[in-house]
Scaffold this active site. Sequence first.
Site, PDB file in Angstrom:
ATOM      1  N   ASP A   1      -7.136  13.986  15.137  1.00  5.52           N
ATOM      2  CA  ASP A   1      -7.037  12.775  15.829  1.00  5.52           C
ATOM      3  C   ASP A   1      -8.174  12.810  16.673  1.00  5.52           C
ATOM      4  OD1 ASP A   1      -6.541  10.332  17.385  1.00  5.52           O
ATOM      5  OD2 ASP A   1      -4.784  10.154  16.498  1.00  5.52           O
ATOM      6  N   VAL A   2      -9.070  11.627  16.608  1.00 10.43           N
ATOM      7  CA  VAL A   2     -10.430  11.699  17.638  1.00 10.43           C
ATOM      8  C   VAL A   2      -9.842  11.332  19.146  1.00 10.43           C
ATOM      9  CG1 VAL A   2     -12.213   9.964  18.169  1.00 10.43           C
ATOM     10  CG2 VAL A   2     -11.784  10.932  15.588  1.00 10.43           C
TER      11      VAL A   2
ATOM     12  N   GLY B   1      -9.519   8.670   6.939  1.00 11.23           N
ATOM     13  CA  GLY B   1     -10.589   8.845   6.143  1.00 11.23           C
ATOM     14  C   GLY B   1     -11.757   8.247   6.466  1.00 11.23           C
TER      15      GLY B   1
ATOM     16  N   ARG C   1      -2.527  -2.080  -3.455  1.00  2.00           N
ATOM     17  CA  ARG C   1      -3.661  -1.440  -3.322  1.00  2.00           C
ATOM     18  C   ARG C   1      -3.625  -0.149  -4.146  1.00  2.00           C
ATOM     19  NH1 ARG C   1      -6.153   1.395   2.205  1.00  2.00           N
ATOM     20  NH2 ARG C   1      -7.958   2.012   1.424  1.00  2.00           N
TER      21      ARG C   1
ATOM     22  N   ARG D   1     -10.302  16.483   6.049  1.00  4.75           N
ATOM     23  CA  ARG D   1     -11.249  16.767   4.796  1.00  4.75           C
ATOM     24  C   ARG D   1     -12.701  17.033   5.270  1.00  4.75           C
ATOM     25  NH1 ARG D   1     -10.049  11.101   1.957  1.00  4.75           N
ATOM     26  NH2 ARG D   1      -8.421  10.845   3.651  1.00  4.75           N
TER      27      ARG D   1
ATOM     28  N   HIS E   1     -12.875   3.020  -0.501  1.00  6.56           N
ATOM     29  CA  HIS E   1     -12.676   2.268   0.903  1.00  6.56           C
ATOM     30  C   HIS E   1     -13.206   0.948   0.580  1.00  6.56           C
ATOM     31  CE1 HIS E   1     -12.702   5.893   3.447  1.00  6.56           C
ATOM     32  NE2 HIS E   1     -11.402   5.326   3.707  1.00  6.56           N
TER      33      HIS E   1
ATOM     34  N   HIS F   1     -17.096   3.117   7.776  1.00 10.26           N
ATOM     35  CA  HIS F   1     -15.632   3.163   7.787  1.00 10.26           C
ATOM     36  C   HIS F   1     -15.294   4.366   8.406  1.00 10.26           C
ATOM     37  CE1 HIS F   1     -11.640   1.671   6.298  1.00 10.26           C
ATOM     38  NE2 HIS F   1     -11.471   2.931   6.446  1.00 10.26           N
TER      39      HIS F   1
ATOM     40  N   GLY G   1     -10.275   2.559  12.546  1.00 13.14           N
ATOM     41  CA  GLY G   1      -9.654   3.107  13.838  1.00 13.14           C
ATOM     42  C   GLY G   1     -10.617   3.620  14.833  1.00 13.14           C
ATOM     43  N   ILE G   2     -11.579   4.533  14.308  1.00 15.35           N
ATOM     44  CA  ILE G   2     -12.598   5.100  15.137  1.00 15.35           C
ATOM     45  C   ILE G   2     -13.743   4.156  15.333  1.00 15.35           C
ATOM     46  CG2 ILE G   2     -14.093   7.153  15.648  1.00 15.35           C
ATOM     47  CD1 ILE G   2     -11.920   8.591  13.330  1.00 15.35           C
ATOM     48  N   GLY G   3     -14.152   3.621  14.400  1.00 13.63           N
ATOM     49  CA  GLY G   3     -15.284   2.720  14.470  1.00 13.63           C
ATOM     50  C   GLY G   3     -15.113   1.612  15.366  1.00 13.63           C
ATOM     51  N   GLU G   4     -13.949   1.194  15.297  1.00  7.93           N
ATOM     52  CA  GLU G   4     -13.458  -0.182  16.253  1.00  7.93           C
ATOM     53  C   GLU G   4     -13.281   0.241  17.737  1.00  7.93           C
ATOM     54  OE1 GLU G   4     -10.486  -2.469  14.235  1.00  7.93           O
ATOM     55  OE2 GLU G   4     -11.527  -2.034  12.434  1.00  7.93           O
TER      56      GLU G   4
ATOM     57  N   ASN H   1       0.836  -1.182   0.131  1.00  4.79           N
ATOM     58  CA  ASN H   1       0.144  -0.001   0.043  1.00  4.79           C
ATOM     59  C   ASN H   1       0.862   1.072  -0.063  1.00  4.79           C
ATOM     60  OD1 ASN H   1      -1.994   1.907   0.637  1.00  4.79           O
ATOM     61  ND2 ASN H   1      -2.576   1.173   2.470  1.00  4.79           N
TER      62      ASN H   1
ATOM     63  N   GLU I   1      -8.096  -4.635   5.104  1.00  2.00           N
ATOM     64  CA  GLU I   1      -7.996  -4.374   3.889  1.00  2.00           C
ATOM     65  C   GLU I   1      -6.847  -5.262   3.173  1.00  2.00           C
ATOM     66  OE1 GLU I   1      -8.110  -0.590   5.326  1.00  2.00           O
ATOM     67  OE2 GLU I   1      -9.252   0.352   3.632  1.00  2.00           O
TER      68      GLU I   1
HETATM   69  P1  ADP Z   1      -6.406   5.009   8.478  1.00  2.00           P
HETATM   70  O1  ADP Z   1      -7.460   5.694   7.537  1.00  2.00           O
HETATM   71  O2  ADP Z   1      -5.009   5.729   8.415  1.00  2.00           O
HETATM   72  O3  ADP Z   1      -5.799   3.512   8.012  1.00  2.00           O
HETATM   73  P2  ADP Z   1      -7.281   4.115  10.800  1.00  2.00           P
HETATM   74  O4  ADP Z   1      -8.415   3.323  10.402  1.00  2.00           O
HETATM   75  O5  ADP Z   1      -6.091   3.284  11.199  1.00  2.00           O
HETATM   76  O6  ADP Z   1      -6.979   4.890   9.766  1.00  2.00           O
HETATM   77  O7  ADP Z   1      -7.953   5.301  12.110  1.00  2.00           O
HETATM   78  C1  ADP Z   1      -6.843   6.181  12.338  1.00  2.00           C
HETATM   79  C2  ADP Z   1      -7.810   7.145  13.267  1.00  2.00           C
HETATM   80  O8  ADP Z   1      -8.615   6.257  14.139  1.00  2.00           O
HETATM   81  C3  ADP Z   1      -6.728   8.008  14.062  1.00  2.00           C
HETATM   82  O9  ADP Z   1      -6.500   9.063  13.424  1.00  2.00           O
HETATM   83  C4  ADP Z   1      -7.831   8.040  15.442  1.00  2.00           C
HETATM   84  O10 ADP Z   1      -8.408   9.282  15.245  1.00  2.00           O
HETATM   85  C5  ADP Z   1      -8.403   7.154  15.476  1.00  2.00           C
HETATM   86  N1  ADP Z   1      -8.431   5.928  16.635  1.00  2.00           N
HETATM   87  C6  ADP Z   1      -7.541   5.306  16.752  1.00  2.00           C
HETATM   88  N2  ADP Z   1      -7.426   4.724  17.923  1.00  2.00           N
HETATM   89  C7  ADP Z   1      -8.366   5.219  18.641  1.00  2.00           C
HETATM   90  C8  ADP Z   1      -8.968   4.755  19.955  1.00  2.00           C
HETATM   91  N3  ADP Z   1      -8.423   4.145  20.902  1.00  2.00           N
HETATM   92  N4  ADP Z   1      -9.999   5.857  20.171  1.00  2.00           N
HETATM   93  C9  ADP Z   1     -10.468   6.865  19.496  1.00  2.00           C
HETATM   94  N5  ADP Z   1     -10.080   6.982  17.994  1.00  2.00           N
HETATM   95  C10 ADP Z   1      -9.093   6.153  17.748  1.00  2.00           C
END
Ligand code: ADP
Length: 402
Positions: free
Chosen positions: A283-284, A212, A93, A241, A181, A208, A328-331, A9, A379
């Site tokens: 960053d969330v 992004g 990718r 964005r 995605h 997702h 990242g955020i969803g999980e 990637n 992915e």
């Molecule tokens: P990418 O699109 O770069 O592959 P990811 O799916 O890894 O991104 O998601 C990255 C984002 O997930 C980070 O910018 C952060 O905002 C968020 N994130 C990661 N871990 C956590 C967490 N434990 N709690 C809240 N947000 C998180």
Amino acid sequence: MSDTILVINAGSSSIKFQLFAIAPEKQLDRRLRGQIEGIGTRPRLVASDATGQRVIDKVWGTDEVGELHHALDRLVVFLREYVGRLPVAVGHRVVHGGPEFIEPTLLNSRVLDHLQRFVPLAPLHQPNNLAPIRIVLERQPHLLQVACFDTAFHRHHSEIADRYAIPDRFYREGVRRYGFHGLSYEYIASRIPQVAPEIGDHRVVVAHLGSGASMCAQQGGKSIESSMGFTALDGLPMGTRPGQIDAGVVLYLMNEKGMSVKDVEHFLYNDCGLKGLSGISNDVRDLLSSVDPRAKLALDYFAYRIALFGGMLATALGGIDGLVFTAGIGENAPAIRRAVVARMSCFGIELSETANGKNQLRISSDASRVGCYVVPTDEELMIARHTLQMLQMQKMPKEKRA
Ligand code: ADP
């Protein structure tokens, strides 16, 4: 080690990679994940094995690894040392498959030239995705390489979902609502029958939410609508964005603020979204731990827009039976999921606070009419699966290939 598949990637200054061994039952076994980052500035190769143990951490000077092909050479040297031999195939990718590429495709110079034509559709990503393909084609012309597209999973959308309300000639030249995605959504679609069979054939909205972010409406495992459109700028607000924005704002920036096309492009990709709205961070995690009211505003806005798009996608599906969070955020962010679901309660979605707080697979309450889930995405595994399939197909006699 058995035969391996390398997944690449490639971004503007980094190459992320994963290595999968092909196990006897044609299963894929992840052996390595790593990246070469800082190409051109401070090149560094790091990789970890399946247990998370660091197996290499090496820094070079820019005089040694100044360009992408140097970085690829170092990666090859490392893989030869670590695995003993080269991978039997490489899966890439590729962000854009344009209107034509609707499935993973075997790469050769003709296909590569064709993919080059989509650079204007994804100027920030497509050139980086294609560069390592070209280098490998030049150096190892017989190594099987497969392109896996972020757009492909959405290419069966109906025409009405695929169009903008602009003259037909633009649609014909490729100005379409592609959606992105796709590899993540395809992976989730493959997981749902295993982890949540009760919604497998039904109407599912997948969110997702990473740096992004987008959403996808799926029916029976197929994408029928997406929040993203022509580029990965559309739809949900993201780390940097804005997501959906009135085209009039862009005209205003250019006409009234004197911004050039390049300025606007940089602004929309880098200075907006959660970062722009909060003025604090993209960053969330930072925003969740901040007491600044601007952080709260940005997170409320994020959840509000996810719920709005959830409603739109539910309409596309004619209803909703399942809501899946991933990336990242969803999980990992129960507070975001809670805020989204609270705004979607009119659809009969209700969370179990305990399950949500623990990021469990099923996070809806027993009373919830809609099943709500957290399903980690993968992915790279999806790319490795497609590459393996292509490898197997190539080994078949020609007349048996699909
Ligand atoms: P990418 O699109 O770069 O592959 P990811 O799916 O890894 O991104 O998601 C990255 C984002 O997930 C980070 O910018 C952060 O905002 C968020 N994130 C990661 N871990 C956590 C967490 N434990 N709690 C809240 N947000 C998180």
